[in-house]
Design an enzyme around this catalytic site. Sequence first.
Site, mmCIF file in Angstrom:
data_model
loop_
_atom_site.group_PDB
_atom_site.id
_atom_site.type_symbol
_atom_site.label_atom_id
_atom_site.label_comp_id
_atom_site.label_asym_id
_atom_site.label_seq_id
_atom_site.Cartn_x
_atom_site.Cartn_y
_atom_site.Cartn_z
ATOM 1 N N LEU A 197 1.034 -1.248 -0.006
ATOM 2 C CA LEU A 197 -0.110 -0.120 0.130
ATOM 3 C C LEU A 197 0.938 1.229 0.040
ATOM 4 O O LEU A 197 2.022 1.102 0.673
ATOM 5 C CB LEU A 197 -0.720 0.154 1.088
ATOM 6 C CG LEU A 197 -2.097 -0.997 1.428
ATOM 7 C CD1 LEU A 197 -2.578 -1.077 2.734
ATOM 8 C CD2 LEU A 197 -3.040 -0.920 0.245
ATOM 9 N N ASP A 198 0.477 2.439 -0.822
ATOM 10 C CA ASP A 198 1.274 3.447 -0.499
ATOM 11 C C ASP A 198 1.459 3.961 0.592
ATOM 12 O O ASP A 198 0.472 3.828 1.684
ATOM 13 C CB ASP A 198 0.438 4.636 -1.390
ATOM 14 C CG ASP A 198 0.533 4.254 -2.984
ATOM 15 O OD1 ASP A 198 1.518 3.320 -3.432
ATOM 16 O OD2 ASP A 198 -0.316 4.553 -3.817
ATOM 17 N N LYS A 199 2.268 4.888 0.987
ATOM 18 C CA LYS A 199 2.938 5.290 2.443
ATOM 19 C C LYS A 199 1.590 5.998 3.071
ATOM 20 O O LYS A 199 1.470 5.609 4.307
ATOM 21 C CB LYS A 199 3.785 6.386 2.186
ATOM 22 C CG LYS A 199 4.043 7.188 3.590
ATOM 23 C CD LYS A 199 5.136 8.268 3.132
ATOM 24 C CE LYS A 199 5.372 8.792 4.596
ATOM 25 N NZ LYS A 199 6.129 10.169 4.406
ATOM 26 N N ARG B 5 -5.290 5.881 -7.738
ATOM 27 C CA ARG B 5 -4.923 7.137 -7.797
ATOM 28 C C ARG B 5 -4.806 7.583 -9.060
ATOM 29 O O ARG B 5 -5.255 8.907 -9.382
ATOM 30 C CB ARG B 5 -3.681 7.486 -6.973
ATOM 31 C CG ARG B 5 -3.874 7.229 -5.462
ATOM 32 C CD ARG B 5 -2.498 6.996 -4.517
ATOM 33 N NE ARG B 5 -1.866 8.308 -4.869
ATOM 34 C CZ ARG B 5 -0.772 8.482 -4.387
ATOM 35 N NH1 ARG B 5 0.107 7.491 -3.824
ATOM 36 N NH2 ARG B 5 -0.199 9.765 -4.132
#
Length: 320
Positions: A144-146, A247
């Site tokens: 998962l992205d930060k 995104r």
Amino acid sequence: MREINIQVSEESILPIASKDARLDRYLSQVLPDLSRSRIQQLIEQGNVQLNGKPCISKKISVKVGDNITVNIPEAEPLELKPEEIPLDILYEDTSLLIINKPAGLVVHPAPGHQDGTLVNAILAHCPNLPGIGGVQRPGIVHRLDKDTTGAIVIAKTEQAHHALQAQLKAKTAGREYLGIVYGAPKTESGTINLPIGRHPVERKKMAVVPVEKGGRVAVTHWKVRERLGNYTLMHFQLETGRTHQIRVHSAQIGHPIVGDPVYSSGRSVGVNLPGQALHAWKLKLQHPVSGEWIEVTAPLPQIFTTLLEVLQRRTAIAKQ
């Protein structure tokens, strides 16, 4: 940085010309010390030039007389250290661990983020994990992205790691997200089928990139859960798992994720968000040993519910 300069000759291209003299295959032939995946990574990262120009398509054909420059960054070995970082555990047994990742937590160490990551926390929680699925990313099956919150699964055995990765590849594992986007989609649901690859200019970004230029197939299904004036609570379901997929796709259809520092315009919503309002809400997978289906739901973080409540109040007032 090590630089390798190659002049494409008839002798070097002959062994593969009858099959396909595309760039990645050619470089695999003349640079046997580098794996195909490593070469493709170097191409994707903009470290390969063809006739003096950056080339990010692994499929482009090379011909006799071409000049190729390959830049190989110096390896930066990372020393993984266990760190006692609190984990919000949603499920755990001897084979796997599912946690609710908070915003701001990087999944695995990398240059610039060598500690304080999810991997550091997992190593403290599961001391026998090193080596499973790779030394630098032990136990990590997907990421998962930060600043994306929510459910992420960690494999605690090699068997579990292989089984879970196979489920993701076969699309039998289900990943559902909730996100708040700018704007109001005209329909109630849809599918975004646009390939994603490294941005041709801004190398830290991803973008919609044609497959023939290095993009990879990416499919996102979406539906409206709640309309909030000029904002919308969306439900996303991933069919593929490309970097920044939701995104990039959301921004591409004109409805970027609220608070996204990379793909949205940065319009203020009156709530101090740590990043994009995107949450990995549900994770469904088949247990790698028992075969039973496991479905976990990750509670929404407080900042997400606060944003949702603010938008709901504004919408109610506007209707009065």
